[in-house]
Design an enzyme around this catalytic site. Structure first.
Site, PDB file in Angstrom:
ATOM      1  N   GLY A  12      55.978  35.587  64.825  1.00  0.00           N
ATOM      2  CA  GLY A  12      55.549  35.426  63.498  1.00  0.00           C
ATOM      3  C   GLY A  12      54.298  34.380  63.356  1.00  0.00           C
ATOM      4  CB  ALA A  13      52.107  33.147  66.011  1.00  0.00           C
ATOM      5  NE  ARG A  15      51.942  35.951  56.269  1.00  0.00           N
ATOM      6  CZ  ARG A  15      52.762  37.450  56.308  1.00  0.00           C
ATOM      7  NH1 ARG A  15      51.518  38.356  57.570  1.00  0.00           N
ATOM      8  NH2 ARG A  15      53.700  37.636  56.076  1.00  0.00           N
ATOM      9  CG  ASN A  89      57.460  30.519  62.123  1.00  0.00           C
ATOM     10  OD1 ASN A  89      57.398  30.071  61.460  1.00  0.00           O
ATOM     11  ND2 ASN A  89      56.281  32.363  62.517  1.00  0.00           N
ATOM     12  CB  SER A 146      65.290  28.371  54.599  1.00  0.00           C
ATOM     13  OG  SER A 146      65.875  27.781  53.010  1.00  0.00           O
ATOM     14  CE1 TYR A 169      64.223  33.313  54.208  1.00  0.00           C
ATOM     15  CE2 TYR A 169      64.694  31.863  52.922  1.00  0.00           C
ATOM     16  CZ  TYR A 169      64.413  31.820  53.791  1.00  0.00           C
ATOM     17  OH  TYR A 169      63.182  31.910  54.359  1.00  0.00           O
ATOM     18  CE  LYS A 173      64.939  32.279  57.399  1.00  0.00           C
ATOM     19  NZ  LYS A 173      64.656  31.827  58.515  1.00  0.00           N
ATOM     20  CB  ILE A 202      55.067  25.183  52.503  1.00  0.00           C
ATOM     21  CG1 ILE A 202      56.395  24.436  53.927  1.00  0.00           C
ATOM     22  CG2 ILE A 202      53.980  25.112  54.020  1.00  0.00           C
ATOM     23  CD1 ILE A 202      56.632  22.674  54.061  1.00  0.00           C
TER      24      ILE A 202
END
Length: 246
Positions: A12-13, A15, A89, A146, A169, A173, A202
């Protein structure tokens, strides 16, 4: 290729935190494999990083596709013969973000989709790449988790995570953290270390512009865990060098 050159793979690189993680690892004089759901997107990412002087290799990876996972493992085997760092990721949140439906309103489709991407595909990809990681003198696996996966933090009625009760979600995690613990225990007598990283809140598509941290900071925990030495943590949940409760 020099035998001492490290090979890192960031999923998943294309963005956000994944792109910045690939950038920071590439700046450490290693080859970085970058993946995206389409080969064109991965190639665009590679071109962007090459323009910055980074040695990068693009691959197509739809994380939930067994055929894609096997093809990536075959490509890495044929081109590099080993893998030193795996940063899991790639992930997703439901359409409503982190303020989604109540537990009783969460659909089975949402649960299947989110857990399929954030958990089951991570486990499957890691397993198919373990042979390559075992060929490294210091294999490192970083599972991007997370703080919302922390049962202790989520169960605190006065905690900062209080209103963020998106079952699909958060459950993905929490389970990813459990996978981290189990795999780290299995590999404790090898050269591979496995840890979970909390990037922080973030400024990304998921975190929104209200987040206090920039993307460059969000990548730091994953990069640090990817580069830990033999005395570094194993089977831990870390944010910027500090251990978090499971």
């Amino acid at each position: 290729m020099a035998a001492s050159l490290k090979i890192a793979f960031v999923t998943g690189a294309n963005r956000g935190i994944g792109l910045e993680t690939a950038r920071q690892l590439g700046q450490k004089n290693m080859t970085v494999i970058v993946s995206s759901r389409t080969l064109q997107s991965a190639q665009d990412t590679a071109n962007k990083l090459r323009a910055e002087g980074i040695d990068v290799f693009p691959v197509k990876l739809e994380a939930t596709s067994a055929a894609d996972r096997d093809a990536v493992a075959k490509e890495i085997t044929e081109k590099f013969g080993k893998l030193d760092i795996l940063v899991n990721n790639a992930g997703m949140a439901p359409d409503g973000g982190l303020f989604g439906p109540r537990v009783s309103d969460t659909s089975e489709e949402e649960l299947q989709t989110i857990l399929g991407t954030n958990l089951f595909s991570v486990i499957a990809l890691t397993r198919v790449l373990l042979t390559l990681l075992n060929k490294s003198e210091s294999g490192r696996i970083v599972n991007v988790s997370s703080v919302l996966g922390s049962l202790q933090i989520q169960s605190d009625p006065n905690g900062s995570a209080g209103p963020l009760k998106v079952l699909s979600y958060n459950l993905s995690k929490t389970a990813l953290n459990a996978f981290t613990i189990h795999l780290a225990a299995e590999l404790k007598d090898t050269n591979i270390k496995v840890n979970a990283a909390h990037p922080g809140w973030i400024k990304t598509r998921l975190g929104t512009d209200y987040a206090p941290m920039e993307i460059i900071e969000g990548a730091k925990t994953s990069v640090d865990l990817a580069l830990i030495g033999p005395d570094g943590p194993n089977g831990r949940f870390i944010h910027l060098g500090k251990e978090l409760p499971w």
